[in-house]
Design a protein around this motif. Structure first.
Motif, PDB file in Angstrom:
ATOM      1  N   ASP A 125      11.060  -2.369   6.614  1.00 52.22           N
ATOM      2  CA  ASP A 125       9.938  -3.133   6.052  1.00 52.22           C
ATOM      3  C   ASP A 125       9.286  -2.421   4.882  1.00 52.22           C
ATOM      4  O   ASP A 125       8.276  -2.893   4.356  1.00 52.22           O
ATOM      5  N   ASN A 126       9.802  -1.273   4.495  1.00 51.92           N
ATOM      6  CA  ASN A 126       9.202  -0.485   3.411  1.00 51.92           C
ATOM      7  C   ASN A 126       9.859  -0.790   2.072  1.00 51.92           C
ATOM      8  O   ASN A 126      11.063  -1.027   1.997  1.00 51.92           O
ATOM      9  N   LEU A 127       9.053  -0.745   1.034  1.00 56.36           N
ATOM     10  CA  LEU A 127       9.531  -0.863  -0.342  1.00 56.36           C
ATOM     11  C   LEU A 127       9.486   0.527  -0.938  1.00 56.36           C
ATOM     12  O   LEU A 127       8.447   1.194  -0.890  1.00 56.36           O
ATOM     13  N   LEU A 128      10.589   0.992  -1.469  1.00 60.62           N
ATOM     14  CA  LEU A 128      10.623   2.299  -2.115  1.00 60.62           C
ATOM     15  C   LEU A 128      10.719   2.090  -3.617  1.00 60.62           C
ATOM     16  O   LEU A 128      11.541   1.310  -4.097  1.00 60.62           O
ATOM     17  N   LEU A 129       9.832   2.771  -4.344  1.00 60.17           N
ATOM     18  CA  LEU A 129       9.802   2.713  -5.794  1.00 60.17           C
ATOM     19  C   LEU A 129      10.063   4.105  -6.331  1.00 60.17           C
ATOM     20  O   LEU A 129       9.490   5.076  -5.842  1.00 60.17           O
ATOM     21  N   GLU A 130      10.906   4.196  -7.346  1.00 62.69           N
ATOM     22  CA  GLU A 130      11.194   5.490  -7.946  1.00 62.69           C
ATOM     23  C   GLU A 130      10.934   5.406  -9.449  1.00 62.69           C
ATOM     24  O   GLU A 130      11.530   4.600 -10.149  1.00 62.69           O
ATOM     25  N   TRP A 131       9.975   6.210  -9.893  1.00 64.79           N
ATOM     26  CA  TRP A 131       9.750   6.375 -11.323  1.00 64.79           C
ATOM     27  C   TRP A 131       9.174   7.754 -11.553  1.00 64.79           C
ATOM     28  O   TRP A 131       8.627   8.354 -10.650  1.00 64.79           O
ATOM     29  N   ASN A 132       9.371   8.291 -12.728  1.00 64.86           N
ATOM     30  CA  ASN A 132       8.981   9.664 -13.054  1.00 64.86           C
ATOM     31  C   ASN A 132       9.630  10.668 -12.108  1.00 64.86           C
ATOM     32  O   ASN A 132       9.006  11.651 -11.700  1.00 64.86           O
ATOM     33  N   ASN A 133      10.880  10.396 -11.702  1.00 62.78           N
ATOM     34  CA  ASN A 133      11.635  11.293 -10.819  1.00 62.78           C
ATOM     35  C   ASN A 133      10.960  11.535  -9.476  1.00 62.78           C
ATOM     36  O   ASN A 133      11.092  12.608  -8.897  1.00 62.78           O
ATOM     37  N   TYR A 134      10.217  10.571  -9.013  1.00 67.04           N
ATOM     38  CA  TYR A 134       9.552  10.703  -7.727  1.00 67.04           C
ATOM     39  C   TYR A 134       9.640   9.367  -7.003  1.00 67.04           C
ATOM     40  O   TYR A 134       9.465   8.315  -7.604  1.00 67.04           O
ATOM     41  N   THR A 135       9.889   9.399  -5.704  1.00 65.33           N
ATOM     42  CA  THR A 135       9.983   8.184  -4.905  1.00 65.33           C
ATOM     43  C   THR A 135       8.709   7.994  -4.100  1.00 65.33           C
ATOM     44  O   THR A 135       8.247   8.916  -3.439  1.00 65.33           O
ATOM     45  N   ARG A 136       8.159   6.785  -4.191  1.00 66.72           N
ATOM     46  CA  ARG A 136       6.973   6.433  -3.423  1.00 66.72           C
ATOM     47  C   ARG A 136       7.373   5.411  -2.374  1.00 66.72           C
ATOM     48  O   ARG A 136       8.133   4.483  -2.663  1.00 66.72           O
ATOM     49  N   THR A 137       6.854   5.548  -1.170  1.00 65.66           N
ATOM     50  CA  THR A 137       7.110   4.600  -0.093  1.00 65.66           C
ATOM     51  C   THR A 137       5.889   3.706   0.045  1.00 65.66           C
ATOM     52  O   THR A 137       4.780   4.193   0.204  1.00 65.66           O
ATOM     53  N   LEU A 138       6.108   2.403  -0.025  1.00 66.07           N
ATOM     54  CA  LEU A 138       5.024   1.441   0.113  1.00 66.07           C
ATOM     55  C   LEU A 138       5.224   0.622   1.373  1.00 66.07           C
ATOM     56  O   LEU A 138       6.357   0.344   1.775  1.00 66.07           O
ATOM     57  N   HIS A 139       4.117   0.257   1.982  1.00 67.58           N
ATOM     58  CA  HIS A 139       4.131  -0.535   3.201  1.00 67.58           C
ATOM     59  C   HIS A 139       3.524  -1.898   2.886  1.00 67.58           C
ATOM     60  O   HIS A 139       2.503  -1.982   2.213  1.00 67.58           O
ATOM     61  N   LYS A 140       4.135  -2.942   3.373  1.00 68.61           N
ATOM     62  CA  LYS A 140       3.658  -4.300   3.110  1.00 68.61           C
ATOM     63  C   LYS A 140       2.318  -4.499   3.803  1.00 68.61           C
ATOM     64  O   LYS A 140       2.194  -4.328   5.008  1.00 68.61           O
ATOM     65  N   TYR A 141       1.310  -4.833   3.017  1.00 69.91           N
ATOM     66  CA  TYR A 141      -0.012  -5.127   3.558  1.00 69.91           C
ATOM     67  C   TYR A 141      -0.151  -6.628   3.786  1.00 69.91           C
ATOM     68  O   TYR A 141      -0.722  -7.055   4.775  1.00 69.91           O
ATOM     69  N   SER A 142       0.381  -7.416   2.855  1.00 69.14           N
ATOM     70  CA  SER A 142       0.284  -8.859   2.966  1.00 69.14           C
ATOM     71  C   SER A 142       1.393  -9.507   2.141  1.00 69.14           C
ATOM     72  O   SER A 142       1.772  -8.989   1.093  1.00 69.14           O
ATOM     73  N   ASP A 143       1.876 -10.636   2.608  1.00 70.39           N
ATOM     74  CA  ASP A 143       2.833 -11.411   1.819  1.00 70.39           C
ATOM     75  C   ASP A 143       2.138 -12.128   0.672  1.00 70.39           C
ATOM     76  O   ASP A 143       2.790 -12.654  -0.219  1.00 70.39           O
ATOM     77  N   ASP A 144       0.831 -12.161   0.712  1.00 65.15           N
ATOM     78  CA  ASP A 144       0.049 -12.842  -0.310  1.00 65.15           C
ATOM     79  C   ASP A 144      -0.482 -11.853  -1.328  1.00 65.15           C
ATOM     80  O   ASP A 144      -0.569 -10.652  -1.078  1.00 65.15           O
ATOM     81  N   VAL A 145      -0.864 -12.387  -2.468  1.00 67.10           N
ATOM     82  CA  VAL A 145      -1.540 -11.586  -3.490  1.00 67.10           C
ATOM     83  C   VAL A 145      -3.018 -11.637  -3.133  1.00 67.10           C
ATOM     84  O   VAL A 145      -3.681 -12.649  -3.344  1.00 67.10           O
ATOM     85  N   ILE A 146      -3.516 -10.553  -2.540  1.00 63.90           N
ATOM     86  CA  ILE A 146      -4.900 -10.584  -2.062  1.00 63.90           C
ATOM     87  C   ILE A 146      -5.878  -9.919  -3.016  1.00 63.90           C
ATOM     88  O   ILE A 146      -7.060  -9.888  -2.760  1.00 63.90           O
ATOM     89  N   ILE A 147      -5.360  -9.379  -4.113  1.00 68.65           N
ATOM     90  CA  ILE A 147      -6.235  -8.758  -5.106  1.00 68.65           C
ATOM     91  C   ILE A 147      -6.106  -9.601  -6.369  1.00 68.65           C
ATOM     92  O   ILE A 147      -5.049  -9.671  -6.968  1.00 68.65           O
ATOM     93  N   GLU A 148      -7.168 -10.259  -6.742  1.00 72.40           N
ATOM     94  CA  GLU A 148      -7.143 -11.097  -7.937  1.00 72.40           C
ATOM     95  C   GLU A 148      -7.608 -10.296  -9.135  1.00 72.40           C
ATOM     96  O   GLU A 148      -8.508  -9.476  -9.041  1.00 72.40           O
ATOM     97  N   TRP A 149      -6.990 -10.519 -10.283  1.00 75.00           N
ATOM     98  CA  TRP A 149      -7.366  -9.781 -11.473  1.00 75.00           C
ATOM     99  C   TRP A 149      -7.463 -10.655 -12.706  1.00 75.00           C
ATOM    100  O   TRP A 149      -7.754 -10.189 -13.776  1.00 75.00           O
ATOM    101  N   HIS A 150      -7.196 -11.935 -12.586  1.00 73.51           N
ATOM    102  CA  HIS A 150      -7.225 -12.811 -13.757  1.00 73.51           C
ATOM    103  C   HIS A 150      -8.639 -13.194 -14.106  1.00 73.51           C
ATOM    104  O   HIS A 150      -9.499 -13.320 -13.343  1.00 73.51           O
ATOM    105  N   HIS A 187       0.843  -1.203   0.000  1.00 77.48           N
ATOM    106  CA  HIS A 187       0.000   0.000   0.000  1.00 77.48           C
ATOM    107  C   HIS A 187       0.872   1.245   0.000  1.00 77.48           C
ATOM    108  O   HIS A 187       1.926   1.280   0.627  1.00 77.48           O
ATOM    109  N   THR A 188       0.389   2.272  -0.686  1.00 79.26           N
ATOM    110  CA  THR A 188       1.008   3.588  -0.631  1.00 79.26           C
ATOM    111  C   THR A 188      -0.089   4.643  -0.623  1.00 79.26           C
ATOM    112  O   THR A 188      -1.177   4.421  -1.151  1.00 79.26           O
ATOM    113  N   TYR A 189       0.200   5.771  -0.011  1.00 83.03           N
ATOM    114  CA  TYR A 189      -0.735   6.891   0.014  1.00 83.03           C
ATOM    115  C   TYR A 189      -0.349   7.958  -0.990  1.00 83.03           C
ATOM    116  O   TYR A 189      -1.005   8.967  -1.098  1.00 83.03           O
TER     117      TYR A 189
END
Length: 126
Positions: free
Chosen positions: A101-126, A31-33
């Motif tokens: 415990d945070n994952l940091l992603l950087e794209w478009n010259n901006y860094t987003r901080t994400l927090h682990k919500y679950s070790d599982d894939v809880i949102i299905e899209w297939h 999750h990220t805000y």
């Protein structure tokens, strides 16, 4: 005969252990805000979920394209770069690293901080 059975058992155990490789730390639901788009709207949820599945697929908002919505994507990881190809064919290289415990992603010259919500894939899209 006992030696043959013992040998087969040892080979089976070794093969079983090699199949139990360590799960990538990035796999799961995050999750990220903040997507860095500067949009303040009641229609936008208070957080965004980004999912990385073990099969190399994912789902999440990819701001900076010509729209802000949730896309399904394929990804590969090379060194510290997540190479994303969205369901619309857009290609995005996202630099990533972990801080605690945070994952940091950087794209478009901006860094987003994400927090682990679950070790599982809880949102299905297939």
């Amino acid at each position: 005969m006992k030696k043959l059975v013992a040998l087969i058992l040892v080979v089976f155990i070794c093969v079983s252990f090699t199949a139990c490789g360590e799960k990538s730390k990035i796999i799961g639901t995050w999750h990220t805000y903040d997507l860095g788009v500067g949009i303040d709207s009641p229609e936008i949820p208070p957080y965004y979920s980004i999912v990385f599945a073990p099969d190399g697929t994912g789902r999440g908002p990819m701001a900076g394209l010509d729209r802000l919505d949730t896309v399904v994507f394929d990804y590969t990881i090379e060194d510290d770069i997540i190479k994303v190809v969205t369901d619309y064919g857009d290609k995005i290289d996202i630099r990533y690293w972990f801080e605690g415990d945070n994952l940091l992603l950087e794209w478009n010259n901006y860094t987003r901080t994400l927090h682990k919500y679950s070790d599982d894939v809880i949102i299905e899209w297939h």
